[in-house]
Design a protein around this motif. Structure first.
Motif, PDB file in Angstrom:
ATOM      1  N   GLY A 100      14.617   2.825   4.600  1.00  0.00           N
ATOM      2  CA  GLY A 100      14.099   3.986   3.878  1.00  0.00           C
ATOM      3  C   GLY A 100      12.606   3.905   4.468  1.00  0.00           C
ATOM      4  N   GLN A 101      12.327   3.333   5.468  1.00  0.00           N
ATOM      5  CA  GLN A 101      10.808   3.210   5.877  1.00  0.00           C
ATOM      6  C   GLN A 101      10.418   4.718   6.459  1.00  0.00           C
ATOM      7  OE1 GLN A 101      11.746  -0.086   8.309  1.00  0.00           O
ATOM      8  NE2 GLN A 101       9.788  -1.081   8.188  1.00  0.00           N
ATOM      9  N   THR A 102      11.278   5.016   7.234  1.00  0.00           N
ATOM     10  CA  THR A 102      10.828   6.531   7.842  1.00  0.00           C
ATOM     11  C   THR A 102      10.887   7.502   6.629  1.00  0.00           C
ATOM     12  OG1 THR A 102      13.296   6.694   8.166  1.00  0.00           O
ATOM     13  CG2 THR A 102      11.795   6.018  10.063  1.00  0.00           C
ATOM     14  N   LEU A 103      11.504   7.425   5.570  1.00  0.00           N
ATOM     15  CA  LEU A 103      11.186   8.337   4.511  1.00  0.00           C
ATOM     16  C   LEU A 103       9.914   8.204   4.014  1.00  0.00           C
ATOM     17  CD1 LEU A 103      12.424  10.484   2.550  1.00  0.00           C
ATOM     18  CD2 LEU A 103      13.183   8.466   1.144  1.00  0.00           C
ATOM     19  N   ALA A 104       9.503   6.959   3.946  1.00  0.00           N
ATOM     20  CA  ALA A 104       8.071   6.649   3.350  1.00  0.00           C
ATOM     21  C   ALA A 104       7.193   7.135   4.437  1.00  0.00           C
ATOM     22  CB  ALA A 104       8.034   5.517   2.990  1.00  0.00           C
ATOM     23  N   VAL A 105       7.359   7.336   5.619  1.00  0.00           N
ATOM     24  CA  VAL A 105       6.221   7.444   6.546  1.00  0.00           C
ATOM     25  C   VAL A 105       6.010   8.793   6.680  1.00  0.00           C
ATOM     26  CG1 VAL A 105       5.990   7.838   9.144  1.00  0.00           C
ATOM     27  CG2 VAL A 105       6.883   5.744   8.266  1.00  0.00           C
ATOM     28  N   GLY A 106       7.366   9.650   6.697  1.00  0.00           N
ATOM     29  CA  GLY A 106       7.427  10.991   6.246  1.00  0.00           C
ATOM     30  C   GLY A 106       6.536  11.667   4.907  1.00  0.00           C
ATOM     31  N   LEU A 107       6.778  11.035   4.204  1.00  0.00           N
ATOM     32  CA  LEU A 107       6.254  11.316   2.768  1.00  0.00           C
ATOM     33  C   LEU A 107       4.651  11.291   2.942  1.00  0.00           C
ATOM     34  CD1 LEU A 107       8.462   9.731   0.050  1.00  0.00           C
ATOM     35  CD2 LEU A 107       7.681  12.146   0.118  1.00  0.00           C
ATOM     36  N   ALA A 108       4.065  10.112   3.577  1.00  0.00           N
ATOM     37  CA  ALA A 108       2.878   9.853   3.650  1.00  0.00           C
ATOM     38  C   ALA A 108       2.116  10.809   4.608  1.00  0.00           C
ATOM     39  CB  ALA A 108       2.718   8.504   4.332  1.00  0.00           C
ATOM     40  N   ALA A 109       2.897  11.339   5.614  1.00  0.00           N
ATOM     41  CA  ALA A 109       2.252  12.199   6.407  1.00  0.00           C
ATOM     42  C   ALA A 109       1.963  13.596   5.797  1.00  0.00           C
ATOM     43  CB  ALA A 109       2.950  12.302   7.505  1.00  0.00           C
ATOM     44  N   GLY A 114       9.331  -1.745  17.878  1.00  0.00           N
ATOM     45  CA  GLY A 114       8.937  -0.426  18.454  1.00  0.00           C
ATOM     46  C   GLY A 114       8.991   0.589  17.307  1.00  0.00           C
ATOM     47  N   TYR A 115       9.978   0.607  16.466  1.00  0.00           N
ATOM     48  CA  TYR A 115       9.966   1.763  15.435  1.00  0.00           C
ATOM     49  C   TYR A 115       8.832   1.497  14.338  1.00  0.00           C
ATOM     50  CZ  TYR A 115      14.854   1.735  16.686  1.00  0.00           C
ATOM     51  OH  TYR A 115      16.098   1.935  17.500  1.00  0.00           O
ATOM     52  N   ILE A 116       8.138   0.187  14.186  1.00  0.00           N
ATOM     53  CA  ILE A 116       7.334   0.049  13.270  1.00  0.00           C
ATOM     54  C   ILE A 116       5.745   0.464  13.975  1.00  0.00           C
ATOM     55  CG2 ILE A 116       5.894  -1.629  11.963  1.00  0.00           C
ATOM     56  CD1 ILE A 116       8.544  -3.112  11.908  1.00  0.00           C
ATOM     57  N   PHE A 117       5.796   0.264  15.347  1.00  0.00           N
ATOM     58  CA  PHE A 117       4.412   0.735  15.982  1.00  0.00           C
ATOM     59  C   PHE A 117       4.561   2.339  15.859  1.00  0.00           C
ATOM     60  CE2 PHE A 117       4.294  -3.442  17.892  1.00  0.00           C
ATOM     61  CZ  PHE A 117       3.097  -3.863  17.486  1.00  0.00           C
ATOM     62  N   GLY A 118       5.601   2.961  16.168  1.00  0.00           N
ATOM     63  CA  GLY A 118       6.032   4.336  16.125  1.00  0.00           C
ATOM     64  C   GLY A 118       5.458   5.047  14.799  1.00  0.00           C
ATOM     65  N   PHE A 119       5.604   4.327  13.707  1.00  0.00           N
ATOM     66  CA  PHE A 119       5.250   4.867  12.592  1.00  0.00           C
ATOM     67  C   PHE A 119       3.808   5.459  12.531  1.00  0.00           C
ATOM     68  CE2 PHE A 119       8.321   1.769  10.117  1.00  0.00           C
ATOM     69  CZ  PHE A 119       9.538   2.472  10.467  1.00  0.00           C
ATOM     70  N   VAL A 120       2.787   4.814  13.245  1.00  0.00           N
ATOM     71  CA  VAL A 120       1.610   5.161  13.355  1.00  0.00           C
ATOM     72  C   VAL A 120       1.225   6.350  13.964  1.00  0.00           C
ATOM     73  CG1 VAL A 120      -0.768   4.777  13.923  1.00  0.00           C
ATOM     74  CG2 VAL A 120       0.532   2.837  13.118  1.00  0.00           C
ATOM     75  N   LEU A 121       1.958   6.711  14.958  1.00  0.00           N
ATOM     76  CA  LEU A 121       1.752   7.857  15.946  1.00  0.00           C
ATOM     77  C   LEU A 121       2.817   9.074  14.979  1.00  0.00           C
ATOM     78  CD1 LEU A 121       0.732   9.406  18.052  1.00  0.00           C
ATOM     79  CD2 LEU A 121       2.825   8.910  19.487  1.00  0.00           C
ATOM     80  N   THR A 178       9.604  20.150   7.525  1.00  0.00           N
ATOM     81  CA  THR A 178      10.843  19.610   7.993  1.00  0.00           C
ATOM     82  C   THR A 178      10.725  19.658   9.509  1.00  0.00           C
ATOM     83  OG1 THR A 178      12.374  20.487   6.246  1.00  0.00           O
ATOM     84  CG2 THR A 178      13.414  19.969   8.077  1.00  0.00           C
ATOM     85  N   VAL A 179      10.311  20.567  10.308  1.00  0.00           N
ATOM     86  CA  VAL A 179      10.077  20.650  11.752  1.00  0.00           C
ATOM     87  C   VAL A 179       9.029  19.531  12.039  1.00  0.00           C
ATOM     88  CG1 VAL A 179       9.071  21.820  13.648  1.00  0.00           C
ATOM     89  CG2 VAL A 179      10.365  23.145  11.852  1.00  0.00           C
ATOM     90  N   ALA A 180       8.109  19.337  11.234  1.00  0.00           N
ATOM     91  CA  ALA A 180       7.261  18.300  11.691  1.00  0.00           C
ATOM     92  C   ALA A 180       7.626  16.628  11.442  1.00  0.00           C
ATOM     93  CB  ALA A 180       5.971  18.404  10.791  1.00  0.00           C
ATOM     94  N   ASN A 181       8.494  16.757  10.513  1.00  0.00           N
ATOM     95  CA  ASN A 181       9.223  15.355  10.070  1.00  0.00           C
ATOM     96  C   ASN A 181      10.360  15.103  11.205  1.00  0.00           C
ATOM     97  OD1 ASN A 181       8.451  13.479   8.130  1.00  0.00           O
ATOM     98  ND2 ASN A 181       8.326  15.607   6.913  1.00  0.00           N
ATOM     99  N   ILE A 182      10.932  15.919  11.785  1.00  0.00           N
ATOM    100  CA  ILE A 182      11.894  15.936  12.618  1.00  0.00           C
ATOM    101  C   ILE A 182      11.396  15.557  14.101  1.00  0.00           C
ATOM    102  CG2 ILE A 182      13.822  17.029  14.206  1.00  0.00           C
ATOM    103  CD1 ILE A 182      14.506  18.320  11.743  1.00  0.00           C
ATOM    104  N   VAL A 183      10.131  16.166  14.417  1.00  0.00           N
ATOM    105  CA  VAL A 183       9.371  15.797  15.636  1.00  0.00           C
ATOM    106  C   VAL A 183       8.856  14.431  15.286  1.00  0.00           C
ATOM    107  CG1 VAL A 183       7.225  16.022  16.872  1.00  0.00           C
ATOM    108  CG2 VAL A 183       8.641  18.107  16.159  1.00  0.00           C
ATOM    109  N   GLY A 184       8.472  13.865  14.221  1.00  0.00           N
ATOM    110  CA  GLY A 184       8.153  12.555  13.817  1.00  0.00           C
ATOM    111  C   GLY A 184       9.217  11.496  14.069  1.00  0.00           C
ATOM    112  N   MET A 185      10.350  11.872  13.772  1.00  0.00           N
ATOM    113  CA  MET A 185      11.612  11.195  13.838  1.00  0.00           C
ATOM    114  C   MET A 185      11.752  10.916  15.157  1.00  0.00           C
ATOM    115  SD  MET A 185      15.438  11.979  12.711  1.00  0.00           S
ATOM    116  CE  MET A 185      15.827  13.161  13.777  1.00  0.00           C
ATOM    117  N   GLY A 186      11.599  12.018  16.310  1.00  0.00           N
ATOM    118  CA  GLY A 186      11.815  11.753  17.435  1.00  0.00           C
ATOM    119  C   GLY A 186      10.843  10.712  18.019  1.00  0.00           C
ATOM    120  N   ILE A 187       9.567  10.803  17.636  1.00  0.00           N
ATOM    121  CA  ILE A 187       8.546   9.813  18.059  1.00  0.00           C
ATOM    122  C   ILE A 187       9.014   8.415  17.781  1.00  0.00           C
ATOM    123  CG2 ILE A 187       6.142   8.882  17.794  1.00  0.00           C
ATOM    124  CD1 ILE A 187       5.763  12.143  17.612  1.00  0.00           C
ATOM    125  N   THR A 188       9.381   8.159  16.375  1.00  0.00           N
ATOM    126  CA  THR A 188       9.720   6.792  15.859  1.00  0.00           C
ATOM    127  C   THR A 188      10.733   6.244  16.851  1.00  0.00           C
ATOM    128  OG1 THR A 188       9.109   7.375  13.782  1.00  0.00           O
ATOM    129  CG2 THR A 188      10.438   5.433  14.014  1.00  0.00           C
TER     130      THR A 188
END
Length: 173
Positions: free
Chosen positions: A23-32, A74-81, A101-111
């Motif tokens: 669920g980490q990436t869900l939290a990253v998206g919420l924070a952003a 790598g995923y965890i470091f990716g959370f920052v960007l 949604t667009v922004a979070n999908i771009v973010g998912m790609g970065i992670t």
């Protein structure tokens, strides 16, 4: 607070051979979405540091530098960007469900890109093997989490904005 929320969401896991779905990436998206680019990224730096110094905030209550230099680091470091870029896209456009949604999908790609690169290095995987192990299994759940983070984050922003307006009206009277 969001660093700790990310640590709690990290404990929601679906095991896979190399990297679990969490669920980490869900939290990253919420924070952003809720905090924006700078505070969202700062939150993820705090999360990374909490785990690095030994607080069990990574998946399966793990912690330490060994996690950060391991297959999932790598995923965890990716959370920052991810948090920074996701928030930045919204700051440059608008905090609507569509843009979020667009922004979070771009973010998912970065992670996923950060994670895949570290998988290739740490596990000495080929590009194709890292793609199959570290990206493809996360695509469907990633899109679902991107939408949930977007909907939840936009709702919180709207709710807090309405509450702020009511408080301002109350002070004016």
């Amino acid at each position: 607070m969001f660093a700790l929320i990310t640590g709690v969401f990290a404990q929601i896991t679906i095991p896979l051979p190399y990297i679990p779905i969490t669920g980490q990436t869900l939290a990253v998206g919420l924070a952003a979405v809720i905090l924006g680019s700078k505070l969202g990224a700062a939150t993820m730096v705090v999360y990374l540091l909490l785990g690095a110094v030994g607080l069990p905030v990574f998946s399966d209550l793990q912690s330490g530098v060994n996690v950060l230099v391991g297959p999932s680091g790598g995923y965890i470091f990716g959370f920052v960007l991810t948090a920074y870029v996701t928030g930045l896209i919204l700051e440059k456009s608008s905090f609507t469900l569509g843009w979020a949604t667009v922004a979070n999908i771009v973010g998912m790609g970065i992670t996923l890109a950060f994670g895949m690169v570290q998988l290739m290095i740490v596990l000495e995987l080929t590009f194709t093997a890292a793609l199959q192990a570290g990206v493809i299994p996360f695509l469907i759940t990633g899109v679902i989490k991107a939408f949930l983070a977007s909907a939840g984050g936009v709702w919180v922003r709207q709710f807090s904005g309405q509450k702020l307006k009511k408080e301002q009206l109350g002070k004016a009277s």
